[in-house]
Design an enzyme around this catalytic site. Structure first.
Site, PDB file in Angstrom:
ATOM      1  N   GLU A 184      36.245  29.913  43.449  1.00  0.00           N
ATOM      2  CA  GLU A 184      36.578  30.994  42.522  1.00  0.00           C
ATOM      3  C   GLU A 184      37.530  30.498  41.425  1.00  0.00           C
ATOM      4  OE1 GLU A 184      36.433  35.178  44.789  1.00  0.00           O
ATOM      5  OE2 GLU A 184      37.670  33.698  45.829  1.00  0.00           O
ATOM      6  N   GLU A 187      33.375  33.095  52.800  1.00  0.00           N
ATOM      7  CA  GLU A 187      34.174  34.224  53.291  1.00  0.00           C
ATOM      8  C   GLU A 187      33.421  35.112  54.276  1.00  0.00           C
ATOM      9  OE1 GLU A 187      36.144  33.135  49.366  1.00  0.00           O
ATOM     10  OE2 GLU A 187      34.113  33.164  50.199  1.00  0.00           O
TER      11      GLU A 187
END
Length: 698
Positions: A105, A125
């Site tokens: 990210e 995740e």
């Protein structure tokens, strides 16, 4: 700046280097250092571009998971990315090792991304029951498209750098010195006056996807099947869909809402528990990390049956030369035939290249010469569960195996100490209990005998990781951890049949709870004859199972067991013959049968697991309650998103568990449900199994 983020200048290029071993997790000091460094570089007139690098073995490999559940500390990762988004100067990420989760990210918040060819990039995740919460669901689809973004986010699997370059996720893949080439790339961006390419503004792929909303419904259906019962993949899809329905800022808000729902969920708590449990299982208190390990370059496997061939393939898959030994020429041929078929099918399905399949087959050398084991550094016995046969084999190995070789038994139930004594090399002997199919199942119970040397344990744990297994230490008792608990589980499953349930009802209730399969479908898969043979050798009876075996109904391999299987199919079909046997035997034992609901089925089977797990902890057979959870998730198909049986028990509250066990025991549901002393103790103190793992008394 601070101790974990360094600031340097190379001409007009500011270089921020994070150094937060072991994996440069994006904890508060890293985030704070990045924000200060970025703001300094943006403010200095001499700086024309900014490069972000990481020291050590990897780029940012994700968030600091230890911060979950704690009050947030500013700056958040989103705040760091807002500084990057507003930068008037180009920012280039230089990636090596893995860019995972918050690491990827952060790279997506840069204007350009450069990586070495060995790098991997991903958003894992979902494996913790959450979604990328720092813009991953909003930025990734804008670069790689909706379908690929959903696949990457919902699978959690990383991709190779070259594929990332083809998808447009990377701007360049380099082979040379990463720091030098990334700085050179930044200079080129400045010299060519390239635009600031903010990923958040790249909307053309999003606009195209907005016209194909059926993509999202198809993805929901796919992940409902492949990640059954899990919330996170569905939330991930909803977050990605937001990119087609709202602007970037609104999408980021939606991502945060969905993230917060997940992080507070029981599923995420369970998956985070499993994340730490797997890492804790690798630690043996009296075997330090620096314990010397024995050299293992060559492996011998004794027995070319299902387990032996699976173990041989496990090591061949990791590049070990393996000698597969069986005294029966026909058995050896059958075993090698099965190995060849497996690799041929893998090549046909594209899981391996034909060259890889040929290489792996070539690593396995079959022979009927038992003396060939003398060349191996690790010998694994995988013959029938017959104590006298195993003692004979280890007696011979004690004389013929080379000095320092590790001598392992794959027994699933028998006394490892008794086996070890037969060869006069007890220090070299260990249990390595693989789970079937051995080349697929990730669990490896490492059974410590009374005299097993510490360097043997250290070597076996390291080897397990090399061959892709999750090792858990077990002490010596009948069935060790997993199969001992399974015996209690099956005790309740059979009692339920005798009292009024049918096999498909028991299996469906447990499948709906989340298990990969119920006990009777599991038995059909493993083969009813295996446990029948053990019962016969021990003089035990199980009338329903025994009658099926006497009819030659051994499960899938014979086309019938607790279920019927048509024309080689693996689909289990309820069978009137079995219903009749179950009802007859049930009436013999209890007279009238009663209706049993799914809730009772699940509760009694799980209580049996938990109660036996508590006894195992009392006796020191398992080091930790979380080790038991690892065994059941990786070896027996317990849903990871429920955290394993001991975690499940803590979630119910041990006071509740104790009371339900006591009620079942008083209702004559079986001795296995008599509350274990440890359950009584912890419940009385208002504590749980997790308190034991933390060292909180007990």
């Amino acid at each position: 700046m601070n101790d974990v983020v360094r600031y340097a200048r190379e001409g007009g290029i500011a270089v921020l280097t994070a150094d937060n071993p072991p994996v440069n997790a994006l904890g508060h000091p890293v985030r704070a250092g990045l924000k200060v460094g970025l703001e300094r570089a943006i403010a200095e007139p001499e700086v024309q571009a900014i490069v972000i690098l990481c020291a050590g073995r990897t780029f940012f490999a994700g968030a600091d998971i230890t911060e979950f559940g704690k009050p947030p500390k500013s700056p958040s990762l989103r705040e760091v990315h807002e500084v990057m988004d507003s930068s008037p100067k180009p920012i280039v990420a230089g990636i090596h090792g893995t860019a995972l989760g918050g690491g990827l990210e952060t790279a997506l918040a840069c204007h350009y991304r450069v990586a070495v060819s060995s790098a991997k990039l991903g958003l894992p995740e979902v494996k913790l029951g959450i979604l990328p919460g720092a813009g991953g669901t909003q930025r990734l689809p804008r670069l790689v498209g909706i379908e690929k973004a959903i696949e990457m986010i919902c699978s959690g699997e990383p991709i190779e750098a070259r594929q990332a370059r083809e998808l447009g996720l990377l701007c360049a893949v380099v082979e040379e010195d990463l720091a030098e080439t990334t700085v050179a790339f930044a200079r080129q961006v400045v010299e060519e006056e390239r635009p600031l390419v903010r990923v958040r503004d790249q909307d053309h792929l999003i606009h195209e996807a907005a016209r194909r909303q059926e993509v999202f419904q198809s993805a929901r259906e796919h992940y409902a099947r492949t990640k059954r019962g899990m919330m996170a993949p569905q939330h991930c899809i909803a977050a990605v869909q937001a990119t087609t329905e709202m602007d970037f800022e609104a999408g980021m808000k939606r991502e945060r809402e969905l993230f917060e729902e997940l992080v507070a969920s029981d599923q995420s708590k369970a998956l985070r528990h499993m994340f730490f449990a797997e890492r804790e299982a690798a630690k043996i208190p009296d075997v330090p990390r620096d314990t010397p390990r024995r050299e293992v370059d060559r492996v011998a496997v004794l027995g070319a049956g299902t387990m032996g061939t699976g173990i041989a393939m496990t090591f061949a898959n990791a590049g070990f030369p393996v000698t597969l030994i069986d005294a029966d020429e026909a058995a050896l041929e059958r075993g090698m035939g099965n190995i060849n078929r497996h690799y041929d099918q893998s090549a046909r399905k594209g899981r391996l290249s034909p060259e890889e399949a040929t290489t792996r087959i070539g690593l396995i050398a079959p022979t009927t010469d038992s003396g060939a084991a003398a060349e191996a550094d690790l010998v694994i016995e995988a013959v029938f569960e017959d104590m006298e046969l195993k003692k004979k084999i280890f007696g011979e190995l004690g004389k013929t195996a080379k000095e320092g070789a590790i001598l392992a038994t794959n027994t699933s139930t028998l006394d490892v100490n008794a086996i070890a004594k037969s060869g006069k090399r007890a220090g070299d002997v260990v249990g390595l209990h693989f789970f079937s199919p051995a080349h697929v199942m990730k669990l490896l119970e490492v059974v410590r005998g009374d005299r097993t040397e510490k360097d043997v344990l250290a070597t076996c744990f390291a080897l397990a990781r090399r061959v892709g297994k999750v090792p858990v230490l077990a002490g010596v008792c009948h069935g060790f951890i997993g199969n001992r608990m399974l015996h209690a589980y099956f005790d309740q499953a059979f009692r339920l049949l005798y009292e009024g349930a049918l096999p498909h009802q028991v299996d469906k209730a447990l499948y709906d709870f989340g298990l990969a399969m119920g006990p009777f479908q599991m038995s059909d898969l493993a083969g009813l004859d295996v446990s029948w043979r053990i019962r016969q050798s021990q003089g035990e009876e199980e009338p329903i199972a025994d009658r099926l075996c006497e009819m030659g109904r051994f499960g899938q391999k014979t086309g019938a067991g607790y279920y019927r299987y048509r024309n080689g199919s693996r689909t289990p079909l309820p069978d009137e013959t079995v219903t009749k046997i179950v009802e007859e035997e049930g009436r013999k034992r209890h007279g009238e049968r009663r209706k049993i609901g799914s809730e009772e089925i699940v509760e009694r089977c799980l209580l049996a697991l938990v109660n036996e797990g508590a006894r195992i902890l009392e006796e020191g057979i398992a080091l930790r309650a979380s080790d038991i959870d690892v065994v059941y998730v990786y070896g027996y198909g317990f849903p990871a998103w429920r955290g394993g049986p001991m975690f499940w028990a803590d979630q119910q509250g041990l006071g509740t568990v104790r009371d339900k066990l006591a009620a079942c025991f008083e209702a004559d549901r079986g001795e296995v449900l008599k509350p274990a002393a440890l359950v009584e103790k912890l419940a009385g103190e208002g504590r749980g199994f997790a308190d034991l793992d933390k060292g909180d008394g007990g």
